[in-house]
Scaffold this active site. Structure first.
Site, PDB file in Angstrom:
ATOM      1  N   GLU A 127      39.133  34.391  39.921  1.00 15.28           N
ATOM      2  CA  GLU A 127      37.478  34.108  39.372  1.00 15.28           C
ATOM      3  C   GLU A 127      36.437  34.242  40.956  1.00 15.28           C
ATOM      4  OE1 GLU A 127      36.300  33.105  36.775  1.00 15.28           O
ATOM      5  OE2 GLU A 127      38.369  33.323  35.631  1.00 15.28           O
ATOM      6  N   ASP A 186      41.306  40.903  39.285  1.00 13.17           N
ATOM      7  CA  ASP A 186      42.994  40.961  39.896  1.00 13.17           C
ATOM      8  C   ASP A 186      43.867  41.394  40.766  1.00 13.17           C
ATOM      9  OD1 ASP A 186      44.068  39.628  37.293  1.00 13.17           O
ATOM     10  OD2 ASP A 186      45.020  40.834  36.577  1.00 13.17           O
TER      11      ASP A 186
HETATM   12 ZN   LIG Z   1      38.621  36.873  34.959  1.00 16.77          ZN
END
Ligand SMILES: [Zn+2]
Length: 267
Positions: A127, A186
């Site tokens: 995030e 990611d």
């Molecule tokens: Zn995400």
């Protein structure tokens, strides 16, 4: 001669345009029509809406703990365009979300579901990097148009602000980032975790674990995977990113006690 030159130029241009469609995972500066200053203002407007809709979890120690994890990650992010804020909200679903302008919210359900500080840090690192790469404003201008974002900034459309706060960051839904943005969050998340001394493999184990329980507790886990679908391609990408890292300097011993202390507070 000229013909060959033209052919090669065409070939290079085509290759450039084709590769331009994908998000370059390491490049955090994609086209963004919203300035950093505008994003800060927009973020503040969303924050006041969101905190009317979500119940902020007012435990000083838990908030301080989440902030500590967040700052540790942030210190190793590629860039920090904003003064980030970290808050916990009382919500049983397993989720965390980033609001434009660097505001990160962690659900109590996420802390409960995480088996270690590394697993919590995995979702937070993902995030945080949505925030670092400013995916929120990029996605919003693509999805709703620049004019609408300007209207929100000028305060011309308060009804829309409330509605978007609900559907993008609320209990009713979450921001649908592009697959390229998800992969980038990611990829950068793995990098940030490793640099911060967390074990990036926790991203793989936690995502796999959540995916496995999502069948039984669909409502609680569904929210995270509705905005971050777990595909085998996604897991492979995360594993590949981990494989590219230099040898890990990982020592999770000191985090374990602190994590279980906070976890027991939430129960
Ligand atoms: Zn995400």
């Amino acid at each position: 001669m000229k013909k060959w030159f033209a052919y090669i130029t065409l070939l290079l241009t085509t290759t450039y345009i084709q590769s331009g469609c994908a998000v370059n995972q390491g490049d955090i500066h994609g086209i963004n029509l919203i300035s950093i200053e505008q994003e800060k203002q927009l973020g503040d407007k969303f924050v006041s809406e969101i905190e009317q809709q979500h119940k902020v979890y007012n435990d000083v120690e838990t908030t301080a703990y989440v902030e500590r994890v967040g700052r540790r990650l942030l210190a190793n992010a590629r860039e920090v365009p904003f003064q980030f804020t970290f808050k916990v909200v009382t919500d049983e679903s397993v989720n965390a979300f980033a609001v434009p302008g660097g505001h990160l919210y962690v659900h109590t359900g996420l802390i409960k579901a995480a088996g270690s500080e590394d697993e919590l840090a995995a979702v937070m690192a993902h995030e945080i990097n949505h925030g670092v790469a400013r995916h929120g404003t990029r996605q919003m201008t693509q999805q709703y148009g620049y004019n609408l974002v300007l209207q929100l900034l000028l305060g011309d459309n308060p009804g829309m602000l409330t509605q978007l706060a609900t559907s993008l960051f609320g209990t009713a839904g979450s921001m649908a980032y592009s697959r390229g943005m998800e992969n980038q969050a990611d990829y950068l998340g793995v990098e940030t975790m490793a640099k911060s001394g967390y074990d990036p493999n926790a991203m793989v184990t936690f995502f796999t674990k959540l995916d496995a329980i999502s069948g039984q507790k669909s409502n609680q886990v569904a929210q995270f995977f509705s905005s971050h679908p777990l595909t085998s391609e996604r897991l492979t990408n995360v594993k590949n990113a981990i494989a590219q890292l230099p040898p890990l300097k990982y020592n999770g011993t000191q985090d374990r006690k602190e994590f279980s202390r906070i976890k027991s507070r939430i129960k």
